[in-house]
Design a protein around this motif. Structure first.
Motif, PDB file in Angstrom:
ATOM      1  N   THR A 354      48.277  15.149   2.520  1.00 26.02           N
ATOM      2  CA  THR A 354      47.645  16.092   3.464  1.00 26.02           C
ATOM      3  C   THR A 354      46.199  15.670   3.748  1.00 26.02           C
ATOM      4  N   THR A 457      49.588  15.811   9.126  1.00 21.59           N
ATOM      5  CA  THR A 457      49.104  16.500   7.910  1.00 21.59           C
ATOM      6  C   THR A 457      49.484  17.981   7.928  1.00 21.59           C
ATOM      7  N   ASN A 458      49.487  18.595   9.129  1.00 22.06           N
ATOM      8  CA  ASN A 458      49.942  19.991   9.234  1.00 22.06           C
ATOM      9  C   ASN A 458      51.386  20.131   8.768  1.00 22.06           C
ATOM     10  N   ILE A 460      53.017  18.042   6.858  1.00 18.93           N
ATOM     11  CA  ILE A 460      53.132  17.670   5.432  1.00 18.93           C
ATOM     12  C   ILE A 460      52.790  18.859   4.531  1.00 18.93           C
ATOM     13  N   TRP A 461      51.864  19.732   4.980  1.00 15.02           N
ATOM     14  CA  TRP A 461      51.588  20.956   4.202  1.00 15.02           C
ATOM     15  C   TRP A 461      52.875  21.787   4.033  1.00 15.02           C
TER      16      TRP A 461
END
Length: 506
Positions: A354, A457-458, A460-461
């Motif tokens: 992230t 990354t959003n 992956i959160w």
């Protein structure tokens, strides 16, 4: 019958494992190897952007929809027969795909690969389940199988990169043929199934139709959501149809005399926990493969081959987790002690990702994240696959194995669609918010790359949360104790399910 029959072990079981593992590698490779070749194949065959997804979707629909049927056919025909027919059919479908001259031929070949894959995959896993019954040997066999099942996708990226870059996209199909021929020939001469393990009951035709249509509608709903959006009327219609068909399937299975999927297979607390936690973990993993491939190739500018090699630490982690940690501890501790922490270690690896930015260092960020992901998933996968087929009647081992594959296949379809949608939405809003301040072309390109990484990354959160949930389910649902060191016997549904399983003589 509660006493286990004592028989000598099959002397060829370790040779058989080699051919079973080879076939499993081929099926798992195929899931990712084609993705790398897709842009070249699309250009050569004149496939439109709108139709491109059918190269992946045709395979996913046939494979996901027919897995339960394939597992039941393996129980009826005999697992060895189903395994060999599946391999030969898969090789023929691969030859057709490699020789494709237009999009219709390509889509047909991919659907045929899915059909024979659905026969092959459950037969492979159920052969292991009935051939390896001693707890220590079973741990080793499933360790090897789990490592291949986990790492095969990443190996596909490397092989796909090499074949596409240095030969031709058609070789990503032709490469299956030697794998299949070798595995089929070896299996024919080496594999011997235990006596009396076939399920000769007549086929449950309503169950076959309802499960196949229900699973196809579910997988198609998710793949359509990715391209058309969640509010699309056909997407919603597919989810509703899937819910109705699968509910009807459960009702039919509870009433018919010889069900396609005996409900005792999934209502057992441990197996239910395995199917659920594995399916969720695959949701997180599938999206990750996709994002990291895009990140390395588009943002970092890696070639396909270099991208494949960048995944090697994850493969190494999976192999160590599965064959060293999992195999050594599986006979000493309860499965949940490996599965729960395994999924949580993978979640920590995902958490590191992230922090990805455009200029993130591979060595400082991606490398440790991949090693943790590999170790965690390898450690968790191996006991999960063993437990999913442990304690089932030999006659049910094909459909129990098919349920493992089904949870993975449906998880993969959900993961790709769900995480892609989250990433795309976050990317769009980021670019909309920041593009106004970018005056030059260079700054605009930078905003677009930043937007892509922000989207990844959003998503992956969400994958972190899903892996944590997998770990919690494994720790709470799965309550089996450490394996009995003398035999693997029926368990979980009472004395009537106790079954004669060969005990390996020491």
């Amino acid at each position: 019958m509660s006493q286990s029959a004592v028989t000598a072990p099959d002397s060829n079981r370790w040779k058989a494992l080699f051919f079973i593992a080879l076939a499993q590698l081929m099926v798992v490779l195929d899931a990712t190897i084609v993705n790398i070749a897709l842009p070249s194949a699309q250009q050569d065959l004149g496939i439109s952007d709108g139709n491109r997804q059918w190269v992946v979707t045709a395979y996913a629909l046939a494979f996901g929809g027919l897995l339960l049927f394939g597992g039941r056919i393996a129980d009826l025909w005999g697992r060895k027969n189903a395994f060999v027919v599946g391999l030969i059919g898969f090789a023929a479908a691969s030859a057709l795909g490699g020789a494709a001259t237009n999009e219709a031929m390509m889509f047909g070949a991919r659907a045929l690969q899915g059909v024979f894959g659905a026969l092959l995959a459950p037969a492979a896993l159920s052969l292991l389940a009935v051939m390896f019954t001693d707890a220590k040997e079973r741990a080793k066999a499933f360790g090897i199988y789990g490592a291949i099942a986990g790492a095969g996708g990443a190996v596909g990226l490397i092989l796909g990169g090499f074949l596409t870059e240095y030969l031709d996209w058609r070789w990503t199909f032709f490469v299956n043929i030697p794998f299949a021929v070798l595995a089929a020939a070896g299996a024919w001469f080496v594999i011997r199934e235990p006596e009396g393990s076939r399920n000769r009951n007549p086929l449950d035709i309503p169950g076959v139709l309802l499960s196949t249509l229900g699973l196809v509608a579910l997988v198609y709903g998710f793949t359509r959501a990715e391209s058309e959006g969640w509010g699309d009327s056909v997407t919603i219609g597919m989810f509703v149809a899937s819910g109705v068909l699968l509910a009807a399937f459960v009702l039919v299975e509870a009433k018919v005399k010889a069900p396609l999927l005996p409900l005792r297979v999934i209502t057992d607390r441990n197996r239910g926990g395995v199917y659920l936690s594995l399916g969720l973990a695959i949701i997180g993993m599938f999206g990750l493969f996709l994002f990291l491939t895009y990140y390395l190739q588009i943002v970092k500018g890696y070639s396909p081959v270099k991208t494949g090699f960048a995944f090697l630490p994850m493969i190494a982690g999976m192999i160590v987790g599965s064959t060293q940690i999992g195999t050594r501890l599986m006979t000493r501790v309860a499965p949940r002690v490996l599965m729960g922490p395994g999924f949580l270690v993978a979640a920590v690896g995902m958490l590191l990702l992230t922090q990805m930015e455009i200029d993130s260092s591979y060595a400082a960020l991606l490398l440790p994240a991949m090693v943790l992901l590999g170790l965690g998933m390898g450690t968790a996968f191996m006991p999960a696959m063993s437990l999913a087929t442990q304690g089932v009647r030999p006659q049910d081992s094909g459909v129990a194995s098919a349920m493992v594959n089904t949870s993975q296949q449906v998880g993969g379809a959900i993961g790709t669609a769900l995480l892609n949608t989250i990433a795309a939405s976050a990317t769009t809003s980021y670019i909309a918010d920041h593009m106004a301040g970018a005056s030059s072309r260079t700054q605009q390109q930078l905003v677009q790359l930043e937007g892509m990484v922000h989207g990844y990354t959003n998503a992956i959160w969400f994958a972190v949360g899903i892996l944590v949930l997998s770990g919690i389910i494994a720790l709470t649902f799965v309550n089996a104790g450490k394996p009995d060191m003398s035999a693997v016997t029926g368990s979980g549904e009472g004395a009537e399910d106790e079954v004669a399983v060969p005990v390996v003589a020491h």
